[in-house]
Design an enzyme around this catalytic site. Sequence first.
Site, PDB file in Angstrom:
ATOM      1  CE  LYS A  36      -3.926   4.785  -1.467  1.00 34.02           C
ATOM      2  NZ  LYS A  36      -4.997   5.231  -2.389  1.00 34.02           N
ATOM      3  CE1 TYR A  94      -3.909   2.250   0.737  1.00 35.93           C
ATOM      4  CE2 TYR A  94      -2.583   3.125   2.540  1.00 35.93           C
ATOM      5  CZ  TYR A  94      -3.699   3.213   1.725  1.00 35.93           C
ATOM      6  OH  TYR A  94      -4.597   4.239   1.895  1.00 35.93           O
TER       7      TYR A  94
HETATM    8  N1  NAD Z   1     -10.025   6.248   5.284  1.00 35.43           N
HETATM    9  C1  NAD Z   1      -8.794   6.648   5.544  1.00 35.43           C
HETATM   10  O1  NAD Z   1      -8.420   6.882   6.705  1.00 35.43           O
HETATM   11  C2  NAD Z   1      -7.804   6.845   4.418  1.00 35.43           C
HETATM   12  C3  NAD Z   1      -6.548   7.375   4.742  1.00 35.43           C
HETATM   13  C4  NAD Z   1      -5.635   7.590   3.713  1.00 35.43           C
HETATM   14  C5  NAD Z   1      -5.974   7.285   2.409  1.00 35.43           C
HETATM   15  N2  NAD Z   1      -7.185   6.752   2.131  1.00 35.43           N
HETATM   16  C6  NAD Z   1      -7.492   6.454   0.725  1.00 35.43           C
HETATM   17  O2  NAD Z   1      -8.659   7.157   0.363  1.00 35.43           O
HETATM   18  C7  NAD Z   1      -9.411   6.419  -0.601  1.00 35.43           C
HETATM   19  C8  NAD Z   1     -10.823   6.192  -0.085  1.00 35.43           C
HETATM   20  O3  NAD Z   1     -10.718   5.577   1.175  1.00 35.43           O
HETATM   21  P1  NAD Z   1     -12.013   5.121   1.995  1.00 35.43           P
HETATM   22  O4  NAD Z   1     -11.534   4.875   3.386  1.00 35.43           O
HETATM   23  O5  NAD Z   1     -13.145   6.042   1.735  1.00 35.43           O
HETATM   24  O6  NAD Z   1     -12.264   3.714   1.287  1.00 35.43           O
HETATM   25  P2  NAD Z   1     -13.389   2.582   1.605  1.00 35.43           P
HETATM   26  O7  NAD Z   1     -12.649   1.315   1.901  1.00 35.43           O
HETATM   27  O8  NAD Z   1     -14.379   3.076   2.582  1.00 35.43           O
HETATM   28  O9  NAD Z   1     -14.080   2.429   0.173  1.00 35.43           O
HETATM   29  C9  NAD Z   1     -13.347   1.987  -0.929  1.00 35.43           C
HETATM   30  C10 NAD Z   1     -14.298   1.773  -2.085  1.00 35.43           C
HETATM   31  O10 NAD Z   1     -13.514   1.264  -3.194  1.00 35.43           O
HETATM   32  C11 NAD Z   1     -14.228   0.172  -3.759  1.00 35.43           C
HETATM   33  N3  NAD Z   1     -13.314  -0.734  -4.442  1.00 35.43           N
HETATM   34  C12 NAD Z   1     -12.467  -1.636  -3.887  1.00 35.43           C
HETATM   35  N4  NAD Z   1     -11.828  -2.319  -4.841  1.00 35.43           N
HETATM   36  C13 NAD Z   1     -12.262  -1.828  -6.031  1.00 35.43           C
HETATM   37  C14 NAD Z   1     -11.966  -2.124  -7.382  1.00 35.43           C
HETATM   38  N5  NAD Z   1     -11.077  -3.084  -7.719  1.00 35.43           N
HETATM   39  N6  NAD Z   1     -12.589  -1.419  -8.356  1.00 35.43           N
HETATM   40  C15 NAD Z   1     -13.498  -0.458  -8.041  1.00 35.43           C
HETATM   41  N7  NAD Z   1     -13.820  -0.130  -6.768  1.00 35.43           N
HETATM   42  C16 NAD Z   1     -13.205  -0.808  -5.779  1.00 35.43           C
HETATM   43  C17 NAD Z   1     -14.916  -0.493  -2.568  1.00 35.43           C
HETATM   44  O11 NAD Z   1     -15.969  -1.325  -2.989  1.00 35.43           O
HETATM   45  C18 NAD Z   1     -15.374   0.725  -1.785  1.00 35.43           C
HETATM   46  O12 NAD Z   1     -16.626   1.190  -2.253  1.00 35.43           O
HETATM   47  C19 NAD Z   1      -8.625   5.130  -0.831  1.00 35.43           C
HETATM   48  O13 NAD Z   1      -7.788   5.276  -1.955  1.00 35.43           O
HETATM   49  C20 NAD Z   1      -7.795   4.997   0.431  1.00 35.43           C
HETATM   50  O14 NAD Z   1      -6.615   4.242   0.222  1.00 35.43           O
HETATM   51  C21 NAD Z   1      -8.108   6.524   3.102  1.00 35.43           C
END
Ligand code: NAD
Length: 250
Positions: A160, A156
């Site tokens: 990223k 990851y």
């Molecule tokens: N939540 C956090 O604290 C956080 C922190 C840093 C970065 N991020 C990044 O922000 C973004 C959103 O995070 P989040 O926490 O809202 O995510 P989440 O896990 O709540 O939702 C992710 C979504 O992506 C979809 N998904 C997964 N695999 C997929 C695929 N192969 N094709 C299409 N869709 C797919 C899932 O079904 C889900 O709807 C991500 O890139 C994550 O890495 C999140």
Amino acid sequence: MSNITWSFADRVVAITGSAIGMGEGAVETFAAAGASVYGLDVDAKRGRAVAERTGSTFVECDVTSSAAVLAAFEQIATRHQRLDVLINNAGGFWEQNTTESISEIEWDHVIDLNLKGVFLCARHAIPLLRQSSAGRIITISSLAGQTAIYQSSPAYAAAKAGVLSLTRVLASELGADGITSNAIAPSAVLTERIKVVRSAEERAATAASIPLGRYGGVDDLVTWMMFLASEEGGYMTGETIAVNGGRFMS
Ligand SMILES: NC(=O)c1ccc[n+]([C@@H]2O[C@H](COP(=O)([O-])OP(=O)(O)OC[C@H]3O[C@@H](n4cnc5c(N)ncnc54)[C@H](O)[C@@H]3O)[C@@H](O)[C@H]2O)c1
């Protein structure tokens, strides 16, 4: 839903990972701002429910599949002949592990979702973004891509970091077409998933490690997506915005 009042009327916006979390929040806000929003996700049940509630369009799409991504953007091309904003939001990882413990299968899976998925969506979106008067690519990276953090995954972190470089490459390649490419690096955002996978004690410890003293909310992130997507935000490209409450300052 973010209270920001920019209008995105007549703008066509594609958001990956639209079924929950930040992607769901982005769909809600851009749709309410008048955009024609396309949510792309593998989770058809939740994705369709979000689309029905927000008046957006759901496209079942695995962003790691070239054929599925091509079909999704062909659907947008048929209806609009252009795309204004691509938000590469789909991402995440399944297991906290180390370089010694991660399996090759998990490595490939995480790299495919977080890095290859961004490449595929950008590649298939570019011809449509070129038809926009102000094309925008916004990619959601992570604090994990900016510095080493614990409770993460080496794949990851590598992916990223990779999308930050890809963001700059896209900015360089597409500037002449008036298309900007920027990244957002969140740290800890209190989404539904985080509420499930982190205990209350873990969440309290994380909040205490953040200078602003709290997790980010989905709206804190969506606000920056809207700014980067707006015409007013058009003279910045190749940048990474750290929306992290001060947890990491570069
Ligand atoms: N939540 C956090 O604290 C956080 C922190 C840093 C970065 N991020 C990044 O922000 C973004 C959103 O995070 P989040 O926490 O809202 O995510 P989440 O896990 O709540 O939702 C992710 C979504 O992506 C979809 N998904 C997964 N695999 C997929 C695929 N192969 N094709 C299409 N869709 C797919 C899932 O079904 C889900 O709807 C991500 O890139 C994550 O890495 C999140």
